[in-house]
Design a protein around this motif. Structure first.
Motif, PDB file in Angstrom:
ATOM      1  N   LEU B 320      48.257  30.965  34.220  1.00 42.89           N
ATOM      2  CA  LEU B 320      48.985  30.074  35.127  1.00 42.89           C
ATOM      3  C   LEU B 320      50.154  30.834  35.771  1.00 42.89           C
ATOM      4  O   LEU B 320      50.382  30.737  36.989  1.00 42.89           O
ATOM      5  N   ALA B 321      50.866  31.600  34.959  1.00 45.04           N
ATOM      6  CA  ALA B 321      52.011  32.372  35.475  1.00 45.04           C
ATOM      7  C   ALA B 321      51.555  33.335  36.565  1.00 45.04           C
ATOM      8  O   ALA B 321      52.191  33.471  37.618  1.00 45.04           O
ATOM      9  N   GLU B 322      50.452  34.008  36.308  1.00 44.54           N
ATOM     10  CA  GLU B 322      49.962  34.974  37.295  1.00 44.54           C
ATOM     11  C   GLU B 322      49.555  34.299  38.595  1.00 44.54           C
ATOM     12  O   GLU B 322      49.693  34.877  39.671  1.00 44.54           O
ATOM     13  N   ASN B 323      49.090  33.078  38.482  1.00 44.45           N
ATOM     14  CA  ASN B 323      48.626  32.372  39.684  1.00 44.45           C
ATOM     15  C   ASN B 323      49.752  31.741  40.485  1.00 44.45           C
ATOM     16  O   ASN B 323      49.672  31.653  41.703  1.00 44.45           O
ATOM     17  N   ILE B 324      50.782  31.260  39.804  1.00 39.74           N
ATOM     18  CA  ILE B 324      51.742  30.434  40.547  1.00 39.74           C
ATOM     19  C   ILE B 324      53.156  31.005  40.640  1.00 39.74           C
ATOM     20  O   ILE B 324      53.908  30.594  41.516  1.00 39.74           O
ATOM     21  N   ILE B 325      53.524  31.943  39.765  1.00 39.82           N
ATOM     22  CA  ILE B 325      54.898  32.450  39.851  1.00 39.82           C
ATOM     23  C   ILE B 325      54.992  33.458  40.996  1.00 39.82           C
ATOM     24  O   ILE B 325      54.207  34.400  41.082  1.00 39.82           O
ATOM     25  N   LYS B 326      55.942  33.222  41.860  1.00 43.57           N
ATOM     26  CA  LYS B 326      56.161  34.120  43.001  1.00 43.57           C
ATOM     27  C   LYS B 326      57.504  34.832  42.813  1.00 43.57           C
ATOM     28  O   LYS B 326      58.445  34.272  42.253  1.00 43.57           O
ATOM     29  N   ILE B 327      57.567  36.054  43.326  1.00 41.94           N
ATOM     30  CA  ILE B 327      58.820  36.806  43.310  1.00 41.94           C
ATOM     31  C   ILE B 327      59.498  36.606  44.656  1.00 41.94           C
ATOM     32  O   ILE B 327      58.863  36.781  45.704  1.00 41.94           O
ATOM     33  N   GLN B 328      60.756  36.245  44.632  1.00 39.96           N
ATOM     34  CA  GLN B 328      61.466  36.010  45.884  1.00 39.96           C
ATOM     35  C   GLN B 328      61.978  37.346  46.431  1.00 39.96           C
ATOM     36  O   GLN B 328      62.647  38.093  45.735  1.00 39.96           O
ATOM     37  N   THR B 329      61.647  37.622  47.679  1.00 40.76           N
ATOM     38  CA  THR B 329      62.099  38.855  48.322  1.00 40.76           C
ATOM     39  C   THR B 329      62.634  38.508  49.712  1.00 40.76           C
ATOM     40  O   THR B 329      62.486  37.390  50.192  1.00 40.76           O
ATOM     41  N   GLU B 330      63.217  39.517  50.351  1.00 39.79           N
ATOM     42  CA  GLU B 330      63.724  39.325  51.715  1.00 39.79           C
ATOM     43  C   GLU B 330      62.605  38.901  52.662  1.00 39.79           C
ATOM     44  O   GLU B 330      62.819  38.195  53.627  1.00 39.79           O
ATOM     45  N   ASP B 331      61.387  39.369  52.359  1.00 42.14           N
ATOM     46  CA  ASP B 331      60.239  39.084  53.231  1.00 42.14           C
ATOM     47  C   ASP B 331      59.493  37.817  52.823  1.00 42.14           C
ATOM     48  O   ASP B 331      58.356  37.607  53.212  1.00 42.14           O
ATOM     49  N   GLY B 332      60.095  37.002  51.994  1.00 39.85           N
ATOM     50  CA  GLY B 332      59.422  35.794  51.541  1.00 39.85           C
ATOM     51  C   GLY B 332      58.969  35.935  50.100  1.00 39.85           C
ATOM     52  O   GLY B 332      59.268  36.921  49.424  1.00 39.85           O
ATOM     53  N   ASN B 333      58.223  34.942  49.635  1.00 40.45           N
ATOM     54  CA  ASN B 333      57.783  34.937  48.241  1.00 40.45           C
ATOM     55  C   ASN B 333      56.462  35.685  48.100  1.00 40.45           C
ATOM     56  O   ASN B 333      55.541  35.477  48.874  1.00 40.45           O
ATOM     57  N   LYS B 334      56.423  36.540  47.084  1.00 37.98           N
ATOM     58  CA  LYS B 334      55.210  37.325  46.869  1.00 37.98           C
ATOM     59  C   LYS B 334      54.669  37.076  45.484  1.00 37.98           C
ATOM     60  O   LYS B 334      55.421  36.758  44.565  1.00 37.98           O
ATOM     61  N   LYS B 335      53.365  37.291  45.326  1.00 32.31           N
ATOM     62  CA  LYS B 335      52.763  37.108  44.012  1.00 32.31           C
ATOM     63  C   LYS B 335      53.216  38.227  43.078  1.00 32.31           C
ATOM     64  O   LYS B 335      53.532  39.337  43.513  1.00 32.31           O
ATOM     65  N   LEU B 336      53.223  37.926  41.798  1.00 34.21           N
ATOM     66  CA  LEU B 336      53.584  38.926  40.798  1.00 34.21           C
ATOM     67  C   LEU B 336      52.780  40.210  40.971  1.00 34.21           C
ATOM     68  O   LEU B 336      53.304  41.310  40.851  1.00 34.21           O
ATOM     69  N   SER B 337      51.506  40.045  41.271  1.00 36.95           N
ATOM     70  CA  SER B 337      50.631  41.213  41.340  1.00 36.95           C
ATOM     71  C   SER B 337      51.003  42.163  42.464  1.00 36.95           C
ATOM     72  O   SER B 337      50.590  43.320  42.466  1.00 36.95           O
ATOM     73  N   SER B 338      51.824  41.688  43.424  1.00 38.29           N
ATOM     74  CA  SER B 338      52.175  42.571  44.537  1.00 38.29           C
ATOM     75  C   SER B 338      53.116  43.685  44.109  1.00 38.29           C
ATOM     76  O   SER B 338      53.245  44.693  44.794  1.00 38.29           O
TER      77      SER B 338
END
Lengths: 128, 345
Positions: B320-338
């Protein structure tokens, strides 16, 4: 660009660089510029999610990122270090400091990477 | 109006209370810390209200139809409560709170629970820092005279335990919905003991760093599935708990009033459209790093209702964490895997 805009920009760039290097969402909680009564000045970057192991493994890259960041803040990157939570591997902050004469003597006398258990020196340019 | 009683945090000064109770209709009770000169608390305090201020605020809350609870939940008092001087000082303070008309006292120390239950008319509430996580402990505290037990959130997703605690207690149960400490946190006792001394009667420790908090955040940054495993309860999932209790407590007396009001609205309306981390208390510093869309957690409660806590076999929270948690960056929210090597996941 104002000093606060510079701090914001550098904080974000450094955070991105460290995240991409380590592959974890390392968190730069606050980047502060400081001036001390002794004459030292510089920047402190409070950080979470970062351990001394990361520094030991990626020291060359982290040093490069930190040097680039501090130059953008017009801080000569001659003394760069991490401060650890005493007795642990947790890094509390990364620091760039332009040393006053008195503090320079204190640090320059030290030997090795950890002259004090809570300080891990990334770079200390000694005067010739 | 939902069938629930909301217990909400209060920062401790009159201005904060006036903002909090501008619309008191959603609030059953507010809770606040008292003076650390007598008994501390297991959390950081923003204020140390005098008895005069407590009296004024109590009168104001009662005028608004809202009860007031004093949180005196040091998890460690260094044995001072058992000395003649400590007993007298604590007794004097409790007498004053009783005279003021405080409705309830939330305490963690078993001795204080028994003392208050026997000597005062104020409702005796067992703090979450008494760590009641089993029917046996619940029976024990009820035997000491407690009226209400705030259940340890560690069992917030263990419905078998919650139902067993409900079955053995004749008093009230309260669930803390948004504390968000690490599941089975190894720092929990040490951290609250540290806070109790730092926010209680002197001598106060001159600490360098809050190691436990640094480590807590560090563990989540390096392993974000810990955010999902924390036993918080989504506003939308309160209905799943109403066979256990109708009393829900919101944590967060170190936050701004606007933050508290946002939580009150979310839990009162049993709905929140935004970053779940906006609502969570203990890891507020991570709300600018991670984005967990609350709506993406819809249905997860069905898994947790049958969860046996063998994470190494199940892996649901990790996925679930891998699917829904996003990392907040200057360019918007990205998936953990990015920012991770996908092969590592």
């Amino acid at each position: 660009m104002t000093i606060t805009n510079s701090l914001l920009k550098v904080r974000t760039e450094l955070e991105d660089n460290l995240r991409n290097l380590l592959g974890i969402p390392v968190y730069l909680i606050e980047l502060d510029a400081f001036a001390l009564p002794c004459g030292c000045s510089g920047a402190t970057i409070n950080i979470r999610g970062f351990t001394v192991d990361d520094i030991e493994v990626f020291e060359e890259h982290i040093l490069k990122f930190l040097e680039e960041a501090t130059l953008k803040l017009e801080i000569q990157p001659s003394f760069l270090f991490a401060r650890l939570i005493p007795g642990t591997a947790e890094v509390a902050s990364l620091n760039a400091r332009m040393l006053c004469d008195s503090c320079y003597r204190d640090f320059a006398r030290g030997e090795g990477k950890q002259p004090r258990p809570d300080i891990y020196i990334l770079k200390l340019e000694k005067n010739k | 109006m939902p069938a629930m009683k909301l217990y909400v945090p209060h920062v401790g000064h009159m201005e904060g209370l006036q903002k909090l109770l501008a619309d008191p209709s959603k609030i059953h009770s507010v809770y606040m810390a008292g003076s650390p000169d007598y008994i501390g608390t297991g959390r950081t305090n923003l204020s140390a209200p005098t008895l005069e201020s407590i009296a004024e605020q109590t009168e104001y809350a009662h005028e608004k139809g809202v009860k007031i609870d004093m949180v005196l939940n040091s998890s460690c008092m260094g044995g001072q409560q058992l000395t003649p001087e400590g007993y007298r000082a604590i007794g004097w303070y409790l007498d004053r709170l009783n005279d003021i008309g405080i409705d309830s006292l939330t305490v963690a120390d078993p001795y204080l629970i028994e003392m208050i239950a026997h000597e005062y008319d104020m409702e005796t509430v067992v703090s979450v820092l008494s760590f009641v996580d089993s029917p046996q402990k619940a029976e024990f505290y009820e035997g000491l005279g407690a009226d209400t037990i705030v259940v340890d959130p560690v069992v917030n997703r263990d419905f078998g335990k919650l139902e067993a605690i409900r079955d053995v207690t004749s008093g009230d149960l309260k669930l803390l919905v948004n504390e968000a400490c690490l599941y089975q946190c190894p720092f929990r006792y040490a951290h609250f003991n540290f806070f109790s001394h730092a926010n209680g009667p002197g001598p106060k420790p001159n600490v360098i760093d809050d190691y436990y908090y640094y480590k807590c955040l560090s563990l989540r940054i390096r392993n974000p599935e810990q955010i999902i495993k924390s036993p918080w309860i989504r506003p939308e999932d309160l209905s799943e708990y109403k066979h256990i209790t109708d009393m829900f407590k919101i944590g967060g007396r170190t936050h701004f009033v606007e933050w508290i009001l946002n939580n009150i609205n979310a839990y009162y309306n049993e709905s929140y459209d935004g970053n779940l981390l906006d609502l969570l208390d203990s890891i507020k510093d991570l709300k600018d790093t991670f984005y967990v869309a609350n709506r993406d957690l819809e249905g997860a409660i069905e898994q947790w209702e049958k969860c046996d806590k063998n994470c190494h076999k199940c892996g649901y929270c990790k996925r679930l964490a891998e699917n829904i948690i996003k990392i907040q960056t200057e360019d918007g929210n990205k998936k953990l895997s990015s920012i991770r090597n996908p092969e590592d996941i």
